[in-house]
Design an enzyme around this catalytic site. Structure first.
Site, PDB file in Angstrom:
ATOM      1  N   LYS B  74     -48.315 122.730  44.378  1.00 39.38           N
ATOM      2  CA  LYS B  74     -47.520 123.635  43.549  1.00 39.38           C
ATOM      3  C   LYS B  74     -48.465 124.510  42.723  1.00 39.38           C
ATOM      4  O   LYS B  74     -49.469 124.025  42.205  1.00 39.38           O
ATOM      5  CB  LYS B  74     -46.604 122.819  42.638  1.00 39.38           C
ATOM      6  CG  LYS B  74     -45.629 123.677  41.832  1.00 39.38           C
ATOM      7  CD  LYS B  74     -44.666 122.807  41.015  1.00 39.38           C
ATOM      8  CE  LYS B  74     -43.639 123.659  40.292  1.00 39.38           C
ATOM      9  NZ  LYS B  74     -42.708 122.856  39.473  1.00 39.38           N
ATOM     10  N   SER B 149     -37.730 123.899  40.037  1.00 39.86           N
ATOM     11  CA  SER B 149     -38.702 124.964  40.196  1.00 39.86           C
ATOM     12  C   SER B 149     -39.684 124.748  41.343  1.00 39.86           C
ATOM     13  O   SER B 149     -40.330 125.712  41.781  1.00 39.86           O
ATOM     14  CB  SER B 149     -39.506 125.127  38.904  1.00 39.86           C
ATOM     15  OG  SER B 149     -40.288 123.974  38.651  1.00 39.86           O
ATOM     16  N   SER B 173     -37.135 119.442  38.432  1.00 39.15           N
ATOM     17  CA  SER B 173     -37.818 120.403  39.310  1.00 39.15           C
ATOM     18  C   SER B 173     -38.446 119.812  40.559  1.00 39.15           C
ATOM     19  O   SER B 173     -38.881 120.562  41.443  1.00 39.15           O
ATOM     20  CB  SER B 173     -38.895 121.160  38.532  1.00 39.15           C
ATOM     21  OG  SER B 173     -38.305 122.132  37.711  1.00 39.15           O
TER      22      SER B 173
END
Lengths: 52, 483
Positions: B74, B149, B173
């Site tokens: 990420k 997210s 997330s």
């Protein structure tokens, strides 16, 4: 909700920070950090003039 | 021979049986990224380095636990020498001089960091529509959001590009995109994984964790991600078990808490029946259902949307255009430098949360909002403490439904905030929680959430793995059932 006697919870761990021996552990990254700044000279970050 | 849709376990076996070389694996990953470029799952690639690492592994085979496993990171984790944007314009030129501890841990275990995945800007969003680098698409449908997210990470794993990805979870997330993309994702106990080198959103809630195709793979990844790190004062100095050890324990007599305060009436019937079918599956595995009460659960969302913005408004003040990242052009003085840099650099959702946070922390409103929210946070945690004295895990749906269409919740931020209704409470209480696929509605996957007691990732992994030995929801891919 009634929260009159409830202590606020700031962090789920509720632990106090540990102390350690006062020794230098961090590396000096001065050059690397100045290089990624939008504006810098060899020693400082540069910003527009603050004091006339 | 292909690695598409393969698990870590399967790829490890392919490597050890010499069915495929490390270099061929990495080459195929980049081909898959290219074939799936419409997903927009990646922001920055690390191709040259990855190929070199694979070459090295082919020349000097390694015994490391995850040697040669390609992983997508990420773009919230700092990666030394590799651009790290956090999905924001303000960091679109930021190349960190060091790597996050969790990145180092994974790379020290042999993982190859293929590239950085797209995400909601500063992890603020539940649909990956707030990224400066554009929306991520869900491989289950062109118009569908992947969740957020950690949307790029979830999309890349779901599309079978990589077997594993890192994610972070502040209010859901990891779990919410895992649910919407049909993969397995785990948020560990707060403090299990070092936050050093993670770009902070809300420091008392943020936690990194694994995203993969199976529970078993999540256990493998978690083994490497966890560490006690003196560079993070909230990193736990607790024993880290081997998370693979208890995967196959019998569930006989173990107790599942079913939250009776949970109002499922607002959910579609399909969502409720998927959830109930899963509970019954666990009963057939020998577990018992037990009603529990979490009376303050409904207050999780409002509590979160005070605490998280407050912490974010403080954390994001470091982005000022002076020391790193983007600076506005030709500011006439220092104040204009700050104002212009932030006005140009931050997107609308980030600005909204900084404003909310500054408001709830301001003199005169502090007690009414911030302090009150922290008091309610303690009540929520107490509810969980009591519940876990009677049960081993708690189960809820992960999300209110399967993936929704892009733009469908755009105008009303509250609708988007409610997306994390079921996941937020685990962050507020610091508890580990996992989402795993448990159904398919209109050809879209959906997930089940298993919440565990403090430090008890092993038990939720055990429940999840036993479920995946009996069901094949985790074997479904956008191309059909995996062989």
């Amino acid at each position: 909700v009634d929260t009159s006697d409830i202590e606020p919870l700031t962090n789920p761990l509720e632990k106090t920070a540990k102390t350690r021996d006062d020794q230098v552990t961090a590396q000096n990254l001065k050059q690397e950090l100045l290089e990624i700044a939008p504006s810098s000279n060899e020693d400082y970050f540069l910003v527009p003039r603050v004091v006339e | 021979v292909t690695i598409k849709y393969k698990t870590i376990k399967e790829i490890k076996k392919m490597i050890s049986q010499k069915e495929i070389s490390n270099k061929e694996i990495v080459q195929e990953v980049y081909k898959l990224i290219n074939d799936n470029s419409h997903l927009n799952a990646f922001v920055t690639l690390n191709e040259e380095n990855s190929l070199k690492q694979a070459d090295d592994l082919d020349n000097n085979p390694s015994e490391m636990a995850l040697a040669g496993i390609p992983i997508a990171q990420k773009d919230l984790f700092c990666t030394k020498g590799l651009r790290t944007t956090c999905g924001s314009k303000i960091l679109d030129n930021f190349i960190p001089p060091y790597s996050a501890t969790v990145i180092e841990n994974l790379e020290n275990a042999g993982c190859i960091s293929i590239g950085k995945t797209n995400m909601d800007e500063f992890a603020m969003g539940s649909s990956n529509e707030t990224s400066y680098f554009g929306n991520v698409h869900n491989p289950w449908g062109e118009k569908l959001v992947p969740g957020g997210s950690s949307g790029g990470s979830a999309s890349a794993v779901a599309a079978g590009i990589v077997p594993a990805a890192s994610g972070t979870d502040t209010g859901g997330s990891i779990r919410q995109p895992a649910s919407l993309c049909g993969i397995t994702g785990l948020k560990p106990t707060y403090g299990r994984v070092s936050r050093w080198g993670m770009i902070a959103f809300a420091s008392s809630l943020d936690q990194a964790g694994p995203m993969a195709r199976t529970v078993e793979d999540c256990a493998l990844l978690l083994n490497e991600m966890c560490s006690h790190d003196i560079k993070d004062t909230t990193s736990l100095d607790e024993d880290i078990p081997n998370f693979e050890n208890d995967l196959n324990q019998s569930l006989k007599g173990k107790k599942i808490g079913v939250v009776k305060d949970l109002d499922l009436s607002s959910l579609d019937n399909d969502v409720v029946s998927v959830y109930e079918d899963s509970l019954n599956e666990f009963v057939s595995l020998g577990a018992e259902l037990k009603d529990i009460s979490l009376p303050n659960l409904a207050l999780s969302v409002p509590t979160y949307y005070v605490v998280a913005p407050a912490e974010c408004s403080s954390n994001l003040s470091r982005f000022d255009g002076v020391k790193f990242g983007r600076r506005s052009e030709n500011p006439k003085d220092l104040e204009e430098l700050y104002v212009q840099t932030r006005s140009e650099g931050f997107g609308d959702e980030v600005k909204r949360r900084i404003l909310i946070g500054s408001y709830v922390l301001s003199a005169g409103y502090y007690d009414a909002y911030y302090k009150k929210a922290q008091q309610v946070r303690r009540l929520i945690k107490k509810d969980f403490d009591e519940a876990f004295s009677n049960v081993d895990v708690i189960m809820t749906p992960t999300t209110r439904g399967p993936a929704f269409e892009m733009g469908s919740k755009g105008s009303d931020p509250i609708q988007m905030y409610l997306e994390d209704l079921f996941t937020i409470s685990a962050n507020l209480a610091g508890l580990p929680a996992m989402s795993l696929p448990n159904g398919n509605i209109d050809k879209k996957p959906i997930g089940l959430q298993i919440i565990g007691n403090f430090l008890d990732e092993s038990t939720i992994l055990n429940f999840g793995h036993m479920y995946q030995t009996k069901t094949n929801w985790h074997m479904l891919t956008p191309d059909g059932v995996k062989e």
